[in-house]
Design a protein around this motif. Structure first.
Motif, PDB file in Angstrom:
ATOM      1  N   GLN A   1      44.935  58.528  36.853  1.00 14.49           N
ATOM      2  CA  GLN A   1      45.376  59.066  35.566  1.00 14.49           C
ATOM      3  C   GLN A   1      44.408  60.133  35.027  1.00 14.49           C
ATOM      4  N   LYS A   2      43.111  59.865  35.209  1.00 16.12           N
ATOM      5  CA  LYS A   2      42.091  60.796  34.708  1.00 16.12           C
ATOM      6  C   LYS A   2      42.178  62.134  35.457  1.00 16.12           C
ATOM      7  N   GLU A   3      42.360  62.033  36.768  1.00 15.38           N
ATOM      8  CA  GLU A   3      42.464  63.253  37.581  1.00 15.38           C
ATOM      9  C   GLU A   3      43.733  64.040  37.226  1.00 15.38           C
ATOM     10  N   ARG A   4      44.795  63.285  36.951  1.00 12.98           N
ATOM     11  CA  ARG A   4      46.058  63.942  36.574  1.00 12.98           C
ATOM     12  C   ARG A   4      45.897  64.710  35.263  1.00 12.98           C
ATOM     13  N   ALA A   5      45.160  64.107  34.320  1.00  8.87           N
ATOM     14  CA  ALA A   5      44.938  64.769  33.029  1.00  8.87           C
ATOM     15  C   ALA A   5      44.101  66.031  33.233  1.00  8.87           C
ATOM     16  N   ALA A   6      43.082  65.946  34.106  1.00 13.26           N
ATOM     17  CA  ALA A   6      42.220  67.107  34.374  1.00 13.26           C
ATOM     18  C   ALA A   6      43.034  68.211  35.042  1.00 13.26           C
ATOM     19  N   PHE A   7      43.935  67.809  35.942  1.00 11.16           N
ATOM     20  CA  PHE A   7      44.770  68.783  36.652  1.00 11.16           C
ATOM     21  C   PHE A   7      45.698  69.505  35.665  1.00 11.16           C
ATOM     22  N   LYS A   8      46.248  68.705  34.728  1.00  8.37           N
ATOM     23  CA  LYS A   8      47.153  69.275  33.728  1.00  8.37           C
ATOM     24  C   LYS A   8      46.415  70.327  32.875  1.00  8.37           C
TER      25      LYS A   8
ATOM     26  N   ALA B   1      45.332  76.326  31.859  1.00 12.54           N
ATOM     27  CA  ALA B   1      44.444  77.496  31.801  1.00 12.54           C
ATOM     28  C   ALA B   1      44.800  78.525  32.878  1.00 12.54           C
ATOM     29  N   SER B   2      45.916  78.318  33.573  1.00  9.63           N
ATOM     30  CA  SER B   2      46.248  79.215  34.685  1.00  9.63           C
ATOM     31  C   SER B   2      47.630  79.828  34.471  1.00  9.63           C
ATOM     32  N   ASN B   3      48.055  80.658  35.421  1.00 14.38           N
ATOM     33  CA  ASN B   3      49.388  81.258  35.285  1.00 14.38           C
ATOM     34  C   ASN B   3      50.512  80.295  35.710  1.00 14.38           C
ATOM     35  N   PHE B   4      50.168  79.023  35.905  1.00  9.74           N
ATOM     36  CA  PHE B   4      51.179  78.012  36.215  1.00  9.74           C
ATOM     37  C   PHE B   4      51.632  77.279  34.952  1.00  9.74           C
ATOM     38  N   ALA B   5      51.015  77.649  33.806  1.00 10.34           N
ATOM     39  CA  ALA B   5      51.209  76.877  32.578  1.00 10.34           C
ATOM     40  C   ALA B   5      52.661  76.608  32.234  1.00 10.34           C
ATOM     41  N   ARG B   6      53.489  77.618  32.334  1.00 12.20           N
ATOM     42  CA  ARG B   6      54.858  77.429  31.845  1.00 12.20           C
ATOM     43  C   ARG B   6      55.891  77.228  32.944  1.00 12.20           C
ATOM     44  N   VAL B   7      55.419  76.964  34.163  1.00 13.35           N
ATOM     45  CA  VAL B   7      56.354  76.795  35.274  1.00 13.35           C
ATOM     46  C   VAL B   7      56.561  75.306  35.531  1.00 13.35           C
ATOM     47  N   PRO B   8      57.804  74.831  35.436  1.00 14.21           N
ATOM     48  CA  PRO B   8      58.001  73.413  35.739  1.00 14.21           C
ATOM     49  C   PRO B   8      57.780  73.153  37.228  1.00 14.21           C
TER      50      PRO B   8
ATOM     51  N   ALA C   1      47.820  68.713  44.194  1.00 17.36           N
ATOM     52  CA  ALA C   1      47.745  68.165  42.844  1.00 17.36           C
ATOM     53  C   ALA C   1      46.354  67.640  42.478  1.00 17.36           C
ATOM     54  N   ARG C   2      45.427  67.666  43.420  1.00 17.42           N
ATOM     55  CA  ARG C   2      44.083  67.150  43.106  1.00 17.42           C
ATOM     56  C   ARG C   2      43.107  68.249  42.685  1.00 17.42           C
ATOM     57  N   HIS C   3      43.487  69.507  42.949  1.00 14.97           N
ATOM     58  CA  HIS C   3      42.538  70.588  42.668  1.00 14.97           C
ATOM     59  C   HIS C   3      43.180  71.632  41.776  1.00 14.97           C
ATOM     60  N   ALA C   4      42.393  72.183  40.865  1.00 14.88           N
ATOM     61  CA  ALA C   4      42.896  73.272  40.023  1.00 14.88           C
ATOM     62  C   ALA C   4      43.346  74.403  40.941  1.00 14.88           C
ATOM     63  N   PRO C   5      44.439  75.111  40.584  1.00 10.28           N
ATOM     64  CA  PRO C   5      44.870  76.225  41.428  1.00 10.28           C
ATOM     65  C   PRO C   5      43.698  77.194  41.679  1.00 10.28           C
ATOM     66  N   SER C   6      43.551  77.588  42.946  1.00  7.79           N
ATOM     67  CA  SER C   6      42.440  78.473  43.317  1.00  7.79           C
ATOM     68  C   SER C   6      42.783  79.918  42.933  1.00  7.79           C
ATOM     69  N   LYS C   7      41.810  80.802  43.123  1.00  7.41           N
ATOM     70  CA  LYS C   7      42.045  82.229  42.859  1.00  7.41           C
ATOM     71  C   LYS C   7      43.189  82.733  43.737  1.00  7.41           C
ATOM     72  N   ASP C   8      43.195  82.265  44.994  1.00  8.17           N
ATOM     73  CA  ASP C   8      44.245  82.688  45.934  1.00  8.17           C
ATOM     74  C   ASP C   8      45.616  82.175  45.482  1.00  8.17           C
ATOM     75  N   ASP C   9      45.650  80.919  44.993  1.00  7.03           N
ATOM     76  CA  ASP C   9      46.920  80.363  44.483  1.00  7.03           C
ATOM     77  C   ASP C   9      47.426  81.222  43.327  1.00  7.03           C
ATOM     78  N   CYS C  10      46.532  81.547  42.399  1.00  6.66           N
ATOM     79  CA  CYS C  10      46.942  82.326  41.217  1.00  6.66           C
ATOM     80  C   CYS C  10      47.379  83.725  41.631  1.00  6.66           C
ATOM     81  N   ALA C  11      46.688  84.298  42.628  1.00  8.01           N
ATOM     82  CA  ALA C  11      47.042  85.649  43.096  1.00  8.01           C
ATOM     83  C   ALA C  11      48.421  85.627  43.755  1.00  8.01           C
ATOM     84  N   PHE C  12      48.680  84.604  44.563  1.00  8.75           N
ATOM     85  CA  PHE C  12      49.988  84.528  45.222  1.00  8.75           C
ATOM     86  C   PHE C  12      51.089  84.289  44.177  1.00  8.75           C
ATOM     87  N   HIS C  13      50.768  83.489  43.167  1.00  5.17           N
ATOM     88  CA  HIS C  13      51.728  83.234  42.096  1.00  5.17           C
ATOM     89  C   HIS C  13      52.077  84.539  41.361  1.00  5.17           C
ATOM     90  N   GLU C  14      51.053  85.318  41.070  1.00  6.74           N
ATOM     91  CA  GLU C  14      51.228  86.625  40.430  1.00  6.74           C
ATOM     92  C   GLU C  14      52.162  87.507  41.274  1.00  6.74           C
TER      93      GLU C  14
END
Ligand code: GDP
Length: 192
Positions: A149-156, A161-168, A115-128
């Motif tokens: 709170q600031k980090e949580r907002a950045a993570f959101k 901007a990723s393919n995780f946008a609509r996944v709860p 939850a501290r880092h934007a999903p990586s290329k590998d995360d997005c590829a595995f999600h795909e």
């Protein structure tokens, strides 16, 4: 809701061919190395089964745990780290292709994202990959206690901007057990 009464290590399988003989439904935990997978498995099950590492990239095997003779919790190798300059991602992909191919026992994938880092290329590829295979999965955002709170907002925003946008997703923390009841309930639903 899943109850983790008796959790026993069954075996480490270097390939899918080496998986346990007895068939049980399977739930596999996957995520990049150091995402907090071992910590979550230990805290969630209440048993010290998986090895928590200070150095990333220790697990290169599929580790099978028998939960109450009801299902196998499968700990997959972490991906996205480097061994002597060679990215591990190819062998990870080959192993997982193999694991997911025609696996009738597989009931769901628990996909872990830090939850501290934007999903990586590998995360997005595995999600795909999960989406394309139409595999049932849960997204778990680990180490929720570490972000302010600031980090949580950045993570959101990064998620949007990723393919995780609509996944709860389920935010978890092994420190204060955030999200554990929800995760156990969702695991129970996958196994039904
Ligand atoms: P793995 O490589 O994915 O199995 O990750 P580990 O479980 O070995 O954890 C990597 C590091 O993150 C370790 O130092 C853990 O103590 C830490 N960690 C894991 N989960 C949490 C969490 O929920 N909160 C905090 N604060 N630290 C965590």
């Amino acid at each position: 809701m899943i109850d983790f009464g008796r959790v026993t290590f069954v075996k480490s399988a270097p390939t899918v061919k080496d998986k346990p003989g007895a068939t049980l439904p399977e739930i596999v935990f996957v995520g990049r190395s150091n995402v907090g997978k071992s910590s979550l498995i230990n805290a969630l099950t209440g048993h010290v089964v998986a090895k928590v590492s200070s150095k990333p990239g220790k697990t290169v095997l599929l580790n099978y745990y028998n939960v109450d003779d009801k299902f196998y919790l499968v700990d997959a190798p972490g991906y996205g780290y480097t061994i002597s300059g060679t990215r591990h991602v190819e062998s990870f992909a080959a192993m997982m292709e193999d694991y997911f191919a025609d696996n009738q026992s597989l009931k769901g994938v628990v996909f872990l994202i830090d939850a501290r880092h934007a999903p990586s290329k590998d995360d997005c590829a595995f999600h795909e990959f999960l989406i394309n295979r139409r595999l049932p999965y849960l997204v778990v955002y680990t180490k929720a206690d570490k972000s302010n709170q600031k980090e949580r907002a950045a993570f959101k925003s990064a998620l949007e901007a990723s393919n995780f946008a609509r996944v709860p997703g389920i935010a978890t923390s092994t420190v204060d057990r955030t999200g554990f009841d929800t995760l156990k309930a969702r695991l129970g639903a996958l196994l039904k």
